[in-house]
Design a protein around this motif. Sequence first.
Motif, PDB file in Angstrom:
ATOM      1  N   GLU B 164       0.834  -1.215   0.000  1.00 24.62           N
ATOM      2  CA  GLU B 164       0.000   0.000   0.000  1.00 24.62           C
ATOM      3  C   GLU B 164       0.859   1.252   0.000  1.00 24.62           C
ATOM      4  OE1 GLU B 164      -3.306   0.229  -0.477  1.00 24.62           O
ATOM      5  OE2 GLU B 164      -3.152  -1.945  -0.744  1.00 24.62           O
ATOM      6  N   LEU B 165       1.936   1.238   0.800  1.00 25.03           N
ATOM      7  CA  LEU B 165       2.832   2.413   0.828  1.00 25.03           C
ATOM      8  C   LEU B 165       3.481   2.609  -0.538  1.00 25.03           C
ATOM      9  CD1 LEU B 165       4.413   1.913   4.364  1.00 25.03           C
ATOM     10  CD2 LEU B 165       2.954   3.830   3.649  1.00 25.03           C
ATOM     11  N   LEU B 166       3.868   1.511  -1.177  1.00 28.60           N
ATOM     12  CA  LEU B 166       4.473   1.606  -2.505  1.00 28.60           C
ATOM     13  C   LEU B 166       3.490   2.216  -3.499  1.00 28.60           C
ATOM     14  CD1 LEU B 166       7.242   0.372  -3.823  1.00 28.60           C
ATOM     15  CD2 LEU B 166       5.638  -1.137  -4.970  1.00 28.60           C
ATOM     16  N   LYS B 167       2.228   1.783  -3.441  1.00 32.16           N
ATOM     17  CA  LYS B 167       1.224   2.324  -4.369  1.00 32.16           C
ATOM     18  C   LYS B 167       1.012   3.820  -4.142  1.00 32.16           C
ATOM     19  CE  LYS B 167      -2.200  -0.705  -3.768  1.00 32.16           C
ATOM     20  NZ  LYS B 167      -3.537  -1.284  -3.981  1.00 32.16           N
ATOM     21  N   LEU B 168       1.228   4.275  -2.905  1.00 34.28           N
ATOM     22  CA  LEU B 168       1.102   5.709  -2.599  1.00 34.28           C
ATOM     23  C   LEU B 168       2.358   6.481  -2.995  1.00 34.28           C
ATOM     24  CD1 LEU B 168      -0.627   5.426   0.881  1.00 34.28           C
ATOM     25  CD2 LEU B 168      -1.580   6.593  -1.130  1.00 34.28           C
ATOM     26  N   GLY B 169       3.343   5.821  -3.595  1.00 33.65           N
ATOM     27  CA  GLY B 169       4.536   6.531  -4.045  1.00 33.65           C
ATOM     28  C   GLY B 169       5.568   6.778  -2.962  1.00 33.65           C
ATOM     29  N   VAL B 170       5.567   5.953  -1.908  1.00 29.53           N
ATOM     30  CA  VAL B 170       6.580   6.097  -0.856  1.00 29.53           C
ATOM     31  C   VAL B 170       7.821   5.303  -1.262  1.00 29.53           C
ATOM     32  CG1 VAL B 170       7.141   5.601   1.555  1.00 29.53           C
ATOM     33  CG2 VAL B 170       4.850   6.422   0.938  1.00 29.53           C
ATOM     34  N   PRO B 171       8.997   5.950  -1.378  1.00 34.23           N
ATOM     35  CA  PRO B 171      10.202   5.188  -1.730  1.00 34.23           C
ATOM     36  C   PRO B 171      10.842   4.520  -0.500  1.00 34.23           C
ATOM     37  CG  PRO B 171      10.579   7.574  -1.942  1.00 34.23           C
ATOM     38  CD  PRO B 171       9.254   7.385  -1.262  1.00 34.23           C
ATOM     39  N   LEU B 172      11.710   3.558  -0.741  1.00 31.58           N
ATOM     40  CA  LEU B 172      12.610   2.932   0.237  1.00 31.58           C
ATOM     41  C   LEU B 172      11.914   2.211   1.397  1.00 31.58           C
ATOM     42  CD1 LEU B 172      15.827   5.036   1.047  1.00 31.58           C
ATOM     43  CD2 LEU B 172      15.692   2.612   0.482  1.00 31.58           C
ATOM     44  N   ILE B 173      10.975   2.867   2.072  1.00 33.61           N
ATOM     45  CA  ILE B 173      10.375   2.288   3.278  1.00 33.61           C
ATOM     46  C   ILE B 173       9.681   0.951   2.997  1.00 33.61           C
ATOM     47  CG2 ILE B 173       8.602   2.657   5.058  1.00 33.61           C
ATOM     48  CD1 ILE B 173       9.462   5.630   5.047  1.00 33.61           C
ATOM     49  N   PRO B 174       8.928   0.811   1.887  1.00 28.40           N
ATOM     50  CA  PRO B 174       8.321  -0.501   1.634  1.00 28.40           C
ATOM     51  C   PRO B 174       9.363  -1.623   1.577  1.00 28.40           C
ATOM     52  CG  PRO B 174       7.312   1.148   0.223  1.00 28.40           C
ATOM     53  CD  PRO B 174       8.475   1.824   0.905  1.00 28.40           C
ATOM     54  N   ARG B 175      10.471  -1.377   0.895  1.00 27.46           N
ATOM     55  CA  ARG B 175      11.523  -2.405   0.822  1.00 27.46           C
ATOM     56  C   ARG B 175      12.139  -2.677   2.189  1.00 27.46           C
ATOM     57  NH1 ARG B 175      14.393  -4.955  -3.526  1.00 27.46           N
ATOM     58  NH2 ARG B 175      15.704  -6.461  -2.491  1.00 27.46           N
TER      59      ARG B 175
ATOM     60  N   ASP C 137      20.862  -6.623 -10.659  1.00 25.01           N
ATOM     61  CA  ASP C 137      19.502  -6.780 -10.155  1.00 25.01           C
ATOM     62  C   ASP C 137      18.587  -5.657 -10.628  1.00 25.01           C
ATOM     63  OD1 ASP C 137      17.188  -7.298  -8.876  1.00 25.01           O
ATOM     64  OD2 ASP C 137      17.906  -6.842  -6.868  1.00 25.01           O
ATOM     65  N   PRO C 138      17.659  -5.963 -11.551  1.00 25.16           N
ATOM     66  CA  PRO C 138      16.790  -4.915 -12.088  1.00 25.16           C
ATOM     67  C   PRO C 138      15.854  -4.322 -11.041  1.00 25.16           C
ATOM     68  CG  PRO C 138      16.501  -7.002 -13.283  1.00 25.16           C
ATOM     69  CD  PRO C 138      17.353  -7.282 -12.102  1.00 25.16           C
ATOM     70  N   SER C 139      15.626  -4.990  -9.917  1.00 22.76           N
ATOM     71  CA  SER C 139      14.660  -4.431  -8.970  1.00 22.76           C
ATOM     72  C   SER C 139      15.302  -3.406  -8.040  1.00 22.76           C
ATOM     73  CB  SER C 139      13.962  -5.549  -8.186  1.00 22.76           C
ATOM     74  OG  SER C 139      14.784  -6.035  -7.163  1.00 22.76           O
ATOM     75  N   ALA C 140      16.622  -3.224  -8.100  1.00 28.89           N
ATOM     76  CA  ALA C 140      17.275  -2.185  -7.288  1.00 28.89           C
ATOM     77  C   ALA C 140      17.171  -0.844  -8.011  1.00 28.89           C
ATOM     78  CB  ALA C 140      18.734  -2.532  -7.044  1.00 28.89           C
ATOM     79  N   LYS C 141      16.722   0.195  -7.310  1.00 28.69           N
ATOM     80  CA  LYS C 141      16.557   1.505  -7.926  1.00 28.69           C
ATOM     81  C   LYS C 141      17.839   2.339  -7.852  1.00 28.69           C
ATOM     82  CE  LYS C 141      12.305   0.087  -8.288  1.00 28.69           C
ATOM     83  NZ  LYS C 141      12.211  -1.032  -9.223  1.00 28.69           N
ATOM     84  N   THR C 142      18.610   2.196  -6.783  1.00 28.37           N
ATOM     85  CA  THR C 142      19.855   2.961  -6.598  1.00 28.37           C
ATOM     86  C   THR C 142      20.879   2.056  -5.895  1.00 28.37           C
ATOM     87  OG1 THR C 142      19.197   3.719  -4.383  1.00 28.37           O
ATOM     88  CG2 THR C 142      18.600   5.142  -6.238  1.00 28.37           C
ATOM     89  N   PRO C 143      22.194   2.355  -6.064  1.00 23.93           N
ATOM     90  CA  PRO C 143      23.194   1.589  -5.286  1.00 23.93           C
ATOM     91  C   PRO C 143      22.990   1.758  -3.777  1.00 23.93           C
ATOM     92  CG  PRO C 143      24.268   2.864  -7.019  1.00 23.93           C
ATOM     93  CD  PRO C 143      22.833   3.312  -6.983  1.00 23.93           C
ATOM     94  N   GLN C 144      22.499   2.946  -3.363  1.00 25.22           N
ATOM     95  CA  GLN C 144      22.254   3.151  -1.926  1.00 25.22           C
ATOM     96  C   GLN C 144      21.264   2.121  -1.384  1.00 25.22           C
ATOM     97  OE1 GLN C 144      22.371   5.829  -3.968  1.00 25.22           O
ATOM     98  NE2 GLN C 144      24.201   6.843  -3.153  1.00 25.22           N
ATOM     99  N   GLU C 145      20.235   1.818  -2.180  1.00 29.81           N
ATOM    100  CA  GLU C 145      19.241   0.843  -1.737  1.00 29.81           C
ATOM    101  C   GLU C 145      19.903  -0.507  -1.458  1.00 29.81           C
ATOM    102  OE1 GLU C 145      15.959   0.478  -4.485  1.00 29.81           O
ATOM    103  OE2 GLU C 145      15.255  -1.360  -3.540  1.00 29.81           O
ATOM    104  N   ILE C 146      20.931  -0.832  -2.254  1.00 30.58           N
ATOM    105  CA  ILE C 146      21.605  -2.121  -2.075  1.00 30.58           C
ATOM    106  C   ILE C 146      22.383  -2.165  -0.763  1.00 30.58           C
ATOM    107  CG2 ILE C 146      23.511  -3.509  -3.006  1.00 30.58           C
ATOM    108  CD1 ILE C 146      22.283  -2.941  -5.770  1.00 30.58           C
TER     109      ILE C 146
END
Lengths: 313, 313, 313
Positions: B164-175, C137-146
Motif C-alpha cells: 500500500e505504501l508503494l502504491k502511494l509513491g513512498v520510496p525505500l520504506i516498503p523495501r 539486479d533490475p529491482s534495485a533503484k539505486t546503489p544506496q538501496e543495495i
Amino acid sequence: MAAEDKWKESLPELTEAIVATYADENGLHHLNRRPLPSREIVSDLVHDLLDVLFPGFGRRQNLHTQNVEYYIGDLLDNLLDKLSQQIRRALRHDQSKRLEIIDFEGIAQKKSVDFLRRIPTLRAILKRDVAEAFEGDPSAKTPQEIVFCYPGIEAISIYRIAHELLKLGVPLIPRMMTEYAHSRTGIDIHPGASIGPAFFIDHGTGVVVGETCEIGEHVKLYQGVTLGALSFPRDNEGKIIRDRKRHPTLEDHVIVYANATILGGETVIGRNSVIGSSVWITQSVEPNTVVVLEKPRLSIRGPKLNQADFYSI
Amino acid sequence: MAAEDKWKESLPELTEAIVATYADENGLHHLNRRPLPSREIVSDLVHDLLDVLFPGFGRRQNLHTQNVEYYIGDLLDNLLDKLSQQIRRALRHDQSKRLEIIDFEGIAQKKSVDFLRRIPTLRAILKRDVAEAFEGDPSAKTPQEIVFCYPGIEAISIYRIAHELLKLGVPLIPRMMTEYAHSRTGIDIHPGASIGPAFFIDHGTGVVVGETCEIGEHVKLYQGVTLGALSFPRDNEGKIIRDRKRHPTLEDHVIVYANATILGGETVIGRNSVIGSSVWITQSVEPNTVVVLEKPRLSIRGPKLNQADFYSI
Amino acid sequence: MAAEDKWKESLPELTEAIVATYADENGLHHLNRRPLPSREIVSDLVHDLLDVLFPGFGRRQNLHTQNVEYYIGDLLDNLLDKLSQQIRRALRHDQSKRLEIIDFEGIAQKKSVDFLRRIPTLRAILKRDVAEAFEGDPSAKTPQEIVFCYPGIEAISIYRIAHELLKLGVPLIPRMMTEYAHSRTGIDIHPGASIGPAFFIDHGTGVVVGETCEIGEHVKLYQGVTLGALSFPRDNEGKIIRDRKRHPTLEDHVIVYANATILGGETVIGRNSVIGSSVWITQSVEPNTVVVLEKPRLSIRGPKLNQADFYSI
C-alpha cells in the motif's frame, strides 16, 4: 489553527473507521479475552532454559563448581514463576469456552515442576545430539564450538523443550517456542514431531519437520530438507481431518542431504538409508537404500556467449 | 608511557587511513546527505501497524471493547508522527538531485493519512488470508494460533502494508519493511508484487516472490518456492532494462508445493493448477494442470555398507 | 505455609537433581573455565564495523565531511578495546590446555590493530561487490538501496570481516560473526571460504557456502544454493579427516541459480558457466557450460477435480 493541527484533524475519523472494523465478533482481534502468553517472556524463558541446559555457554559467564548451584537455584526460582504464569495464560485461553471453575494456577504450577523434573533426561539426550554433531561435521573444531555456535543445536534444544511441554498438555507455548527458534535459525520443527536422540541438523535453513513425523536415533538432516505431508484427507463435509499421521517416518541412522523432500504419512525410510540431495520422494524405501537423482542433462554452448543470453532457455 | 597507551598509538594513523577512503564521491558512504529513514523506527512502525491490524495479539494485552478506542487513538496519533517523519526522509532522499523546493512535510503527512485510511480494507483482506490458512493447515488448532504464531501471516501482513505504501509513491520504506519481514521469517516478498486475497504461505523459509509477480485469489505457497526471473533483457548499451514484467503469473486457486521454482515474466500458471514439490518450470501451463517430477532413480546397495561410503557417488 | 510456598518446596530438589548432572567432566557445560567471547558484544562489534565500512548507512545519521573523522576516531577507539578483549577471550579459550605463559593481551591487541589496517582494502572489495549487485539486479533503484536494504550485502560484508579475522588466526569469533549473519539473513557462509571480489548473492535465504570453497571474481548466487561436501573421507580409525578440501571451486563469472546444489572438493565449475535452477551436480564442468534440468513430466487432469485429490500421486 496551526498547520500540524489541521493535518491531525483526520485522527478521530481514522480511529473511528478502524475501531468500527473490530465490532465483528469473528474479526481479527483478541478483545474482551484473557491475555495470551507473552511472546517476550516466552522467548526469555527459552534463554533461561538454555542456560540451565548448557550452563556457562549462555548469558552468564564465569560459572564454576562452587557458584553454579546458587546461580541455577536462583534462576529456577524465577523460571518457575514465569513459566507457570505463562502456562496459566495458555491454559485459560485454550479453555475459554468451558463453564466450570478450573484451578488454572494449580495445574500450571504442577506442569511447571513436572517439566523441570525432566531437565536431567533432556540433558542426557542433548549430550548425544552434540556428540553426533561433532562426529559428523569436519568443520567443527571442538564440541564447545557446536554448543556455542551451531543453529542446529539451538533449534533441536528448543524443539526438545517444546516437545516436553506439549507432552505435558501445555497449549500454544510449545508452538511459540519452536516459531521463535524458526525465526532465529530458519529451522521449523513442529513440537509434536517425535525425534530420537543423536539427531543432527547441519546448516539448517529451510528445514521443515512436520507435526506427525517419527524420527529414530542417529538421524542427520541437511539444510532445506522437508519432511512434509501429501494431500490432506477430508471428511464428508470437505473439512480437512486433523490429528492423523500425515508426515513420514525415518528409521535409525538415516541421512537426508540438502534440499531433499520426503512426503506422506505412510512413507517409511528404512534404517541406514540415504536420501540424496534434491531428491523428491513419496514412497517408502527398504533399509540400506541409497536414493539419488540422475545426472542432469548438460547443455553446452560456445565460448563467445554474451552473459545475458546464458539462461534464456 | 603505559603499555596500553603504546598500543593505542596507532589509532590516529588507522583513523586517517580509513577516513581517506571516504573521499571518493562514489564510495560506499552516505556523507553530506539528508538522513535515510531509520531502520529501528521503521521496524517499530511495523509492530505498531500489526497492533492496529490485529488488536490484542501484539504488544498490548487486556484490550476490550471499552478501552480499545483510546488505545488505538493514542497509537495512531504517535504512528502518524513517526510515519510521516520517515516518509519525509525517504522522499527527500529519493529527490535529492532536484532543485525546486518541494513541500516534503506536507506530502508525507498526506501520504500517511491516506495510508491509514486503507487499514479497514487491509483488515478485510487479511481476514480472508487467515481464513484460508486455517482451512488449509491441519496442524493449526484455532484461527487465533495462526494470527499469533504463523510466520506466513506475519510476512503477508507486512507485505500488504508495504504494498500500500508503494502504491502511494513512498520510496525505500516498503523495501525496508519487507526486508525486516524477510529477516524474521525467511519469506522474501517484493513490495511491488501484486497478490490477491486468501493468500497463504506455510512454513515459508526460502520463499521468494519477485517484484512483477501477479498472483490471484486463494493461492497457496509452501516453503522454498521461488517465483523468479529468467535472464534479464538488456538495452543497446548492455544495461539491464528495469521495470519490465520478469516474474510469473499465478491464477486463482493455484498451489505450489515445497521448493518448486517457477521462472519468467511470460509464464502463466492457469487456475486450479498444482505445481509439485521441487519442480522447476519456465513455461506456461493450462488451467487444472498438475505438474510433478518423475520418480527418482533408486540406487540400492547391500546391507553391510560402511556409512561413510553411502554418498560417494 | 502458604500455597505458593508449598509448591516451591520442590525447588531445592529440582536444583540438586539438575546440578548433579553438571558433575560429568565431559558434560554439556562450560564450568571452571575462562569465559567465552560474549555473543552480545560480538554482534555489537559487527554493527560497529559495518558503520566503519559504510559510514552514514548505519546507526549514526547526519555524518558529513567535517564530523566524520571525529565520529570514526571515537568509534575505532572503543572498537579496539572491545575487539581486543574478545579476541583475548577467544585465544585463551582455544589454548586452555597449554601450560606455558602466553601474553594473550599483547597478541590480541596486535591482531586487532592488524585487522583494522585492512579496512581500506575491505572497502575496495566491498565497492566491487555493491557495483556487481546493482549491475545485476533490475529491482534495485539505486546503489544506496543495495547497501541499505540488501541482506546479500550484509552477509557478504560480515563474511569478509570474519574471513580477515580468521586469516589473522583469531579462533571462534569469525564463526560467531557468520552465524550472526546467518541468523539475520538465512545466508550461511563459512568464514574459511575463499571468495573473490564482485560477489553477489540475491535474496539469499538458504544459501550455504562451505569451509573449503574457492570462488573467483564476478560470481553470482541465488537463494537456496548449496556449495557443499560429498561424503567425508575417514582415517583408519573411522574418524572423519578435517582440514581437507571438501567443497567445490567456482571460477570467474559463474552464475548459480536458485536452489541448485554443487557438491564435492574436486568439482570445478569452469569460468563463464551457468548452473540452472534446482540442478544437483557432483562433477566438474568445462568453461562456458550451461547446465539445466530437463523439463518436468506434465501430468494433466480433467477440469472437475476436487482440490483435495490434486496431489495424491
